[in-house]
Design an enzyme around this catalytic site. Structure first.
Site, short mmCIF file in Angstrom:
data_model
loop_
_atom_site.label_atom_id
_atom_site.label_comp_id
_atom_site.label_asym_id
_atom_site.label_seq_id
_atom_site.Cartn_x
_atom_site.Cartn_y
_atom_site.Cartn_z
N LEU A 249 11.16 -7.09 3.60
CA LEU A 249 10.60 -5.86 3.30
C LEU A 249 9.35 -5.20 4.34
CD1 LEU A 249 10.32 -6.53 -0.57
CD2 LEU A 249 12.05 -5.48 0.61
N GLY A 250 8.82 -6.24 4.89
CA GLY A 250 7.82 -5.78 5.94
C GLY A 250 6.93 -7.01 6.27
N TYR B 92 -1.65 -10.17 6.36
CA TYR B 92 -1.84 -11.80 6.25
C TYR B 92 -0.31 -12.42 6.28
CZ TYR B 92 -6.31 -10.96 5.74
OH TYR B 92 -7.98 -10.69 5.75
N ASP C 288 -8.78 -1.38 0.51
CA ASP C 288 -7.51 -0.92 1.49
C ASP C 288 -6.73 0.00 0.92
OD1 ASP C 288 -6.56 -1.09 3.80
OD2 ASP C 288 -5.19 -3.14 3.25
#
Length: 407
Positions: free
Chosen positions: A110-111, A115, A226
Site C-alpha cells: 500500500l505504500g 518508518y 503529522d
C-alpha cells in the site's frame, strides 16, 4: 475492548484474535486461537514453520546491545509499557491483542511511511482485509520510541475517527502491526485539480478530522504532529479516520530531518522555534495550522505554496514564516474561507481551538445535515472511479506516444 468501535455483530473474536483486558475492565477476556508465524506474498509459497522458529531463539549479536529491549527469547520489552512476541502484544494495563502472521495472506503493497512498509493482508479464516505495517528494527532509539508510541496510541484510541487496531507481533527483527484497512486510501489520493472536492464533502472530512484530533488531545493528552493529506484515510463507506501516530508526543518531525522537495506542514512558530533551538514550541495550535494547510491543499489539488519552494527547503520555510497564509479558492463559501483563515492565523494564540472549530458555523451547518445529509459514499466511489479513468487515459497516452516514436 474486544467489541470497541466494531460494527454491529462484528467482534475481534470472530476473526480469531482478541483484545483481552484485565478482569472487570473495559476489555473483558475473549477467546482466540493464536498460531505460529508464516506469511506469503502474492504467488509466493508458504514459508515452512521452521523458517520462523528462530523468532523465539537468540537475536543477532547487534541486538545484544539492546538487551534492555530485546530479551534472549526474542521478545520486545518496551520498558514495561508493552511486550511484543510472535503471537501478539501485551500492554502494561493488562490488555492483550493476539494475532500472528500464520493466519494472514500478504497481498498488495500500500505504500511506505516514515518508518516502514504498509501491506494489505487478508485474514485467511475470516477473509477480513487489514493494513499491516512492517517495521524493521534498527539500533535507533527514536525508531523504537516511535514504534511504542504508535502502538500505545492505537490500542488506547477507541474513537470512530481513528483507525482500528487489530494487534501486533514481533518476528525476526521486524515489528508488525495490523490496522483497519481503509479501502479508499488517503485523502491525497482522492482529490485532483482545483475544487474537485465539493464543499459539503470537504466540511464532513474536516469535521471527522477535527473530532479525531480533539479526541487525541482531550482523551489521550497527545498531539498528532503529522497532520497532512496522506494521514487522513477514507473508505468506500465514506468514513474518515486518522492514522500514523509514530511521531505523536515527540519532536521527531524536525527541520533537521526535512528532505529537499518535501512539502512541509510545519507551523511558522515551529520553524522559528527550531531555528532558535527552542524545541518546546509545538502546541495544539501547530496541529491546527497543519490541518489548515491540508484543507487548502485539498481544494487546490496541490500543495498551497508556490512551485519554486518545492525543491528549496529554505525558500519553502521562508514562505511559511514570512509569507501570507494560503486561502481557499473563491468558489468556496465565506464560512469555509473564514474557518480556514482561523486555522492559518500566523500567531498561534489566535488560532481556533478544537472546541471553537466544532462550534464554527461551517461545521455546525455540516452537523445539522446529519449522517445521511452528505453523500460521502457516493463521492468517494466517484473519486475512485475518476482516478482509475485518469490512470487508464495516462497509460493509453503513453502507449500511443511509444507507438508514434517507433513508427
Amino acid at each position: 475492548m474486544a467489541a470497541r468501535r466494531a460494527r454491529p455483530g462484528f467482534k475481534l473474536s470472530d476473526m480469531g484474535f482478541t483484545a483481552e483486558g484485565p478482569p472487570g475492565g473495559a476489555g473483558s477476556p475473549g477467546t482466540s486461537q493464536p498460531g505460529a508465524l508464516v506469511g506469503r506474498a502474492p504467488g509466493q509459497k508458504l514459508a515452512p514453520p521452521g523458517k520462523l522458529a528462530n523468532a523465539t531463539g537468540p537475536m543477532s549479536s547487534a541486538f545484544a546491545n539492546f538487551s534492555n529491549v530485546v530479551d534472549p527469547s526474542g521478545r520486545l520489552n518496551f520498558d514495561g509499557k508493552a511486550i511484543l512476541h510472535k503471537s501478539g502484544v501485551e500492554f502494561r494495563n493488562g490488555t492483550k491483542f493476539q494475532i500472528n502472521m500464520e493466519d494472514l495472506e500478504l497481498l498488495d503493497e500500500l505504500g511506505k511511511g516514515n518508518y516502514g512498509t504498509v501491506r494489505k493482508v487478508r485474514h485467511t479464516r475470516t477473509k477480513v482485509e487489514m493494513a499491516m505495517k512492517e517495521i524493521r528494527l534498527e539500533l535507533d532509539e527514536s525508531k523504537l520510541n516511535a514504534i511504542i508510541m504508535e502502538l500505545d496510541i492505537l490500542h488506547r484510541a477507541t474513537a470512530p475517527e481513528i483507525v482500528e487496531f487489530y494487534g501486533a507481533f514481533f518476528v525476526e527483527s521486524c515489528v508488525y502491526y495490523c490496522m483497519e484497512y481503509m479501502d479508499a486510501k488517503s485523502l491525497e489520493s482522492l482529490y485532483h485539480g482545483p475544487c474537485s472536492v465539493p464543499e459539503d464533502v470537504l466540511a464532513r472530512i474536516v469535521a471527522w478530522t477535527v473530532r479525531g484530533l480533539r479526541f487525541l488531545k482531550d482523551e489521550l493528552q497527545i498531539m498528532h504532529r503529522d497532520v497532512k493529506p496522506t494521514n487522513i484515510l477514507l473508505n468506500r463507506k465514506g468514513e474518515v479516520k486518522l492514522c500514523d501516530f509514530g511521531v505523536s508526543g515527540q519532536l521527531e518531525k524536525s527541520l533537521a530531518k526535512t528532505n529537499i522537495g518535501c512539502q512541509s506542514y510545519m507551523a511558522p512558530e515551529r520553524i522559528k522555534g527550531e531555528s532558535q533551538n527552542m524545541l518546546g514550541t509545538y502546541t495544539v495550535a501547530s496541529d491546527v495550522w497543519s490541518l489548515g494547510l491540508t484543507i487548502v491543499e485539498t481544494t487546490l489539488g496541490t500543495y498551497p505554496y508556490p512551485p519554486e519552494t518545492y525543491s528549496n527547503v529554505f525558500a519553502q520555510l521562508q514562505a511559511i514564516v514570512h509569507g501570507d497564509p494560503p486561502q481557499l479558492p473563491p468558489t468556496y463559501s465565506s464560512l469555509a474561507r473564514d474557518f480556514v483563515a482561523r486555522c492559518l492565523e500566523k500567531v498561534p494564540d489566535r488560532r481556533a481551538t478544537y472546541a471553537q472549530m466544532l462550534e464554527h458555523p461551517w461545521l455546525v451547518e455540516d452537523s445539522n445535515k446529519g449522517r445521511d445529509g452528505v453523500d460521502m459514499e457516493g463521492w468517494v466511489n466517484k473519486a475512485l472511479d475518476a482516478k482509475i479513468a485518469r490512470k487508464a487515459e495516462s497509460a493509453a497516452a503513453l502507449t500511443s506516444n511509444a507507438g508514434g516514436q517507433s513508427a
